[in-house]
Scaffold this motif. Structure first.
Motif, mmCIF file in Angstrom:
data_model
loop_
_atom_site.group_PDB
_atom_site.id
_atom_site.type_symbol
_atom_site.label_atom_id
_atom_site.label_comp_id
_atom_site.label_asym_id
_atom_site.label_seq_id
_atom_site.Cartn_x
_atom_site.Cartn_y
_atom_site.Cartn_z
ATOM 1 N N ARG A 35 0.934 -1.045 0.121
ATOM 2 C CA ARG A 35 0.196 0.410 -0.215
ATOM 3 C C ARG A 35 0.757 1.322 0.114
ATOM 4 O O ARG A 35 0.813 2.305 -0.607
ATOM 5 N N GLU A 36 1.967 1.241 0.561
ATOM 6 C CA GLU A 36 2.921 2.711 0.970
ATOM 7 C C GLU A 36 3.546 2.871 -0.447
ATOM 8 O O GLU A 36 3.631 3.556 -0.673
ATOM 9 N N ASN A 38 2.666 1.824 -3.584
ATOM 10 C CA ASN A 38 1.515 2.235 -4.625
ATOM 11 C C ASN A 38 1.069 3.934 -4.364
ATOM 12 O O ASN A 38 1.380 4.316 -5.235
ATOM 13 N N ASP A 39 1.844 4.207 -2.552
ATOM 14 C CA ASP A 39 0.649 5.844 -2.560
ATOM 15 C C ASP A 39 2.218 6.695 -3.396
ATOM 16 O O ASP A 39 1.844 7.572 -3.712
ATOM 17 N N ALA A 42 1.917 6.344 -6.867
ATOM 18 C CA ALA A 42 1.183 7.489 -6.995
ATOM 19 C C ALA A 42 1.271 8.909 -7.146
ATOM 20 O O ALA A 42 1.199 10.278 -7.685
ATOM 21 N N HIS A 43 1.715 9.023 -6.094
ATOM 22 C CA HIS A 43 2.922 10.393 -5.750
ATOM 23 C C HIS A 43 3.640 11.236 -6.670
ATOM 24 O O HIS A 43 3.539 12.102 -6.899
#
Length: 57
Positions: A35-36, A38-39, A42-43
């Motif tokens: 999850r981190e 992917n975040d 995206a950022h």
């Protein structure tokens, strides 16, 4: 990609190394890491796109 027999062998080895009680914690940690990642991806993508749009103006 591993076949069915290889996956079973991998799961047995994981059970032996971590035990049944630690597997949920291991999976939770892996999920949090994915999850981190992917975040962050995206950022970074948003920042790159904003940089491109800023140069066009």
């Amino acid at each position: 990609m591993p076949g069915g027999t290889e996956w079973i062998f991998i799961l047995i080895v994981i059970l032996l190394f971590f035990g049944g009680k630690k597997i949920p914690d291991l999976m939770r940690g892996i999920g949090k890491g994915v999850r981190e990642f992917n975040d962050a991806k995206a950022h970074a993508k948003n920042e790159i796109n904003e940089g491109r749009e800023g140069k066009k103006s």
